[in-house]
Design an enzyme around this catalytic site. Sequence first.
Site, PDB file in Angstrom:
ATOM      1  N   GLY A 198      -0.752  -3.607 -12.055  1.00 51.13           N
ATOM      2  CA  GLY A 198       0.057  -2.687 -12.850  1.00 51.13           C
ATOM      3  C   GLY A 198      -0.456  -2.451 -14.244  1.00 51.13           C
ATOM      4  O   GLY A 198      -1.669  -2.479 -14.482  1.00 51.13           O
ATOM      5  N   LEU A 224       0.598   0.448  -5.024  1.00 49.49           N
ATOM      6  CA  LEU A 224      -0.162   0.349  -6.271  1.00 49.49           C
ATOM      7  C   LEU A 224      -1.037  -0.911  -6.316  1.00 49.49           C
ATOM      8  O   LEU A 224      -0.547  -2.023  -6.172  1.00 49.49           O
ATOM      9  CB  LEU A 224       0.824   0.309  -7.447  1.00 49.49           C
ATOM     10  N   ASP A 225      -2.306  -0.726  -6.560  1.00 48.30           N
ATOM     11  CA  ASP A 225      -3.243  -1.838  -6.739  1.00 48.30           C
ATOM     12  C   ASP A 225      -3.315  -2.764  -5.524  1.00 48.30           C
ATOM     13  O   ASP A 225      -3.707  -3.927  -5.640  1.00 48.30           O
ATOM     14  CB  ASP A 225      -2.889  -2.666  -7.990  1.00 48.30           C
ATOM     15  N   GLU A 226      -2.907  -2.245  -4.367  1.00 44.14           N
ATOM     16  CA  GLU A 226      -2.893  -3.079  -3.159  1.00 44.14           C
ATOM     17  C   GLU A 226      -3.920  -2.593  -2.131  1.00 44.14           C
ATOM     18  O   GLU A 226      -4.013  -3.144  -1.037  1.00 44.14           O
ATOM     19  CB  GLU A 226      -1.499  -3.048  -2.515  1.00 44.14           C
TER      20      GLU A 226
ATOM     21  N   ARG B 208      -5.766 -10.892   1.413  1.00 49.63           N
ATOM     22  CA  ARG B 208      -5.878  -9.813   0.433  1.00 49.63           C
ATOM     23  C   ARG B 208      -7.256  -9.178   0.434  1.00 49.63           C
ATOM     24  O   ARG B 208      -7.469  -8.097  -0.106  1.00 49.63           O
ATOM     25  CB  ARG B 208      -5.551 -10.363  -0.968  1.00 49.63           C
TER      26      ARG B 208
END
Lengths: 281, 281, 281, 281
Positions: A198, A224-226, B208
């Site tokens: 974020g 977001l950002d994933e 991830r």
Amino acid sequence: MKAIHKNVVLIACSDQTGLIHKITGVLLHYSLNVTETEEFVDHTIQRFFMRIQFEGESGTEGVEQELRKILPASTHVHVGRLQPRKIVVLVSKELHCLGDLLLRYATGELQAEISAVVSQTEDGRELTKRFDIPFHYVPVRGLSREEHERELLKVLSPYQPEYLVLARYMRIFSESFIKCFPERIVNIHHSFLPAFIGKNPYDQAYERGVKIIGATAHFVTENLDEGPIITQAIIPINHADDPGEMARRGQDVEKIVLARATELVFEDRVLVDGRRTIVFE
Amino acid sequence: MKAIHKNVVLIACSDQTGLIHKITGVLLHYSLNVTETEEFVDHTIQRFFMRIQFEGESGTEGVEQELRKILPASTHVHVGRLQPRKIVVLVSKELHCLGDLLLRYATGELQAEISAVVSQTEDGRELTKRFDIPFHYVPVRGLSREEHERELLKVLSPYQPEYLVLARYMRIFSESFIKCFPERIVNIHHSFLPAFIGKNPYDQAYERGVKIIGATAHFVTENLDEGPIITQAIIPINHADDPGEMARRGQDVEKIVLARATELVFEDRVLVDGRRTIVFE
Amino acid sequence: MKAIHKNVVLIACSDQTGLIHKITGVLLHYSLNVTETEEFVDHTIQRFFMRIQFEGESGTEGVEQELRKILPASTHVHVGRLQPRKIVVLVSKELHCLGDLLLRYATGELQAEISAVVSQTEDGRELTKRFDIPFHYVPVRGLSREEHERELLKVLSPYQPEYLVLARYMRIFSESFIKCFPERIVNIHHSFLPAFIGKNPYDQAYERGVKIIGATAHFVTENLDEGPIITQAIIPINHADDPGEMARRGQDVEKIVLARATELVFEDRVLVDGRRTIVFE
Amino acid sequence: MKAIHKNVVLIACSDQTGLIHKITGVLLHYSLNVTETEEFVDHTIQRFFMRIQFEGESGTEGVEQELRKILPASTHVHVGRLQPRKIVVLVSKELHCLGDLLLRYATGELQAEISAVVSQTEDGRELTKRFDIPFHYVPVRGLSREEHERELLKVLSPYQPEYLVLARYMRIFSESFIKCFPERIVNIHHSFLPAFIGKNPYDQAYERGVKIIGATAHFVTENLDEGPIITQAIIPINHADDPGEMARRGQDVEKIVLARATELVFEDRVLVDGRRTIVFE
């Protein structure tokens, strides 16, 4: 005389015995001049991934068709020519990543043609103009996200970009916008994700007192950002680095990571598998 | 004949003009043989930090008293002799960090004397015994956390350890236990915090799809994996590294990071300021 | 019930079309359970290199024979079982690399069995004994190099070591000694070769005022510090690091680099090609 | 209203007791607003080095005079204002370092004003012109080194540059030319010196089969690639990287290292002491 082109085959399918033998059989049959092959089996999920680079003068339709015949039903196969991608770069106030891409473009190092630069501010105009590239200012003020994205798409449309490169763009896209460019939006985030997702990652890093900072290039998805990570790098910092100093020192790692990611993506070296990427460097 | 000792002064106080001049004045007055000085002002919070190393044969009480007189009221001053710390190492099943500490101890490289090794399993006994160090098995089964910690404290008590080193200990301490060793418990966490807090960071990293893994040494506070970071390092990985391979490759970075942290802490090179550390390397 | 073994095929030959197809054909014919394949073509010298790892219960003689039939005449083919190597470690006064290898051996991490430790000094005896491994002191004093090497060979002979690992051994071998262990002596040199060849690299580094130091693991050949490099790593230093501090800080990079090299070599991941190595990580 | 300037004091002298106390006494006397201090004693050679940064509106002549009075006779003292340096960049065919400097200049990141770019080829003209900076082509052909350097000096003269930055300039200067810019010529060499001195370091690196390549920024002295090193960095490579690929991948480390060096030098953070540098980062 026909020109010699570089081509790439990308394959992703469920693993089974003899895949490499079958695939190389097709390449042999077409007498392709193979210059690079790399393969990887993810034994956890029994998936097979392969990248083949070959040189050839003619079309590649036959190869793709032939490969489909011999490979499992749900195989992802892509055969394409390696040529400069048509891209549009989106920026905001921070210009170091944009500048680095423009420079690589100017010296012939970027495997892409920058068709245009688009921004929600005017900051990047002067720099972009130095490189004789169209710059579009698409203001946000007074517009809803949908309205702004509609404006954006209108501006992008004539360029038909293959990829969007977010060079510190700093705005979140809607799911519907992202769907227009599936696995074709590359973003640079100024932290070693998943740390400091974020806004203001350098402020977060200062707060937490970390001893390293970093940057992450990833494909943009609705979260977001994933999105799947393409490449990451870090630099060491110490107690004397406040957020401003981190931002200044972080610029170099951001631009190197973004440039590396574009290189990998534009050379068809990245396969996405769920949240992960297979990167044949 | 009196022996020559190495001593360290650590100072943390609100910043004001002339501090270094005043402090060095005291050192001069005592004719101390200063070998290292480092200072840092955090301008964001107007705090001054200094570390002075000096050699001397006599006591250091006068120096500390004199410094207190000239420095602001709420100053943290510590003057102490640099000598091997008495420590106890706590482990679990993974033995690479323990082994590395034992080895450094055996070759005289560790600035500490390992008084004992304590574990909730029997795994570390054989290795510890090779180095002629007491090993205590403190089982968890059937005990509440309070009961287990009471057992632990009973075992630790005779050793009067200055520091506890958690060499992959894998259990969370209660606030009251931690209060017995304020800023004196050093832990190694096998991720580049704040990424992958808690259990199984390598599984989380695989999920991830990150391209780097790392390790973080930090002081233990009541908040899990949230204590002030002493030092961190990373290694690059790629798609071929599954969690098992990460764990195997991560061992080296874990042991280097933990060893480096103990060195910094035991040489009085680390000052804690809230959630952050000032590290005079 | 037959045991499942891990086996490796290593191939080095002149490049030609269809090699991978032919080779994988043989693997298919034998129904081998291939778990890893990597190949590389050095286009500068038109050489092909491949490593295949497979699991199987039976012998591997047939595979090697069959591969020889289909591959070019001067091909180097090696098919072997992946099993712990029998090694002897040679040391001198510095014990950190030896300690690290012993530790990895004790925790089952080393892909080798340390049959013995040999040294020209007594320094390593105590540490070696802690791990219940034979230690041999082979003094140098009063002996010519030939005489000393004859003594060494006498000591080594009963162990029949596959590899010698020089863990900071600090003596130069004669050509005839090296010929007894072709591409089977692994050395760690405490600099990033080719910088600082020979004695006292940390003193040389201090003199030159470099800002990085490093370590290099390489095969030993008749030319001092000129053998094919297996792996290298570095750490940053600054003006405050004198040769003693470099030596202290360099120990960690030395032991990591040597351990990594033994891992790569013992898993048959390294092919030597002239002065260069192909390393399938 | 007087402007607030940043100023730097640099001191190098033989070490003696009480130096910091004396020096900070002078700073106190002048009521200087000190924002950074760093000092270092090289105990091997008994030399003391210090850098002080302070903010102030007035001149700094008094400070320098006063410091000279209290410091040992042969002390090197320099007090100066931190302001953008006037520099000239010299290049050849490779433009990535030049481009990076121009970009930093355009975005206000470079602590320098690039007065002009000078080259022995025409390659850099177009890129330089994009940034509205004078470009001078000073051909070599048919000229002796002395004649060429005379031409160079003629071109440089009107700019009165404080520093020359060799951004891959690829020519050796005579001793007399270098004497015109003592410790004021910064060069980037594309290897981790002292490895691969001289021409074609990437070819040399390929030949030797190293696993890392790097870049070194250093002051230019009469001995080729032997000048005091300012900063260095490396990147890992593997067997698949031929000299061309090394050159391509090396560009990023070269430009980062050169930019970092200019930053350190232009902020008066580098003291030269014989063949070594003290760098107060």
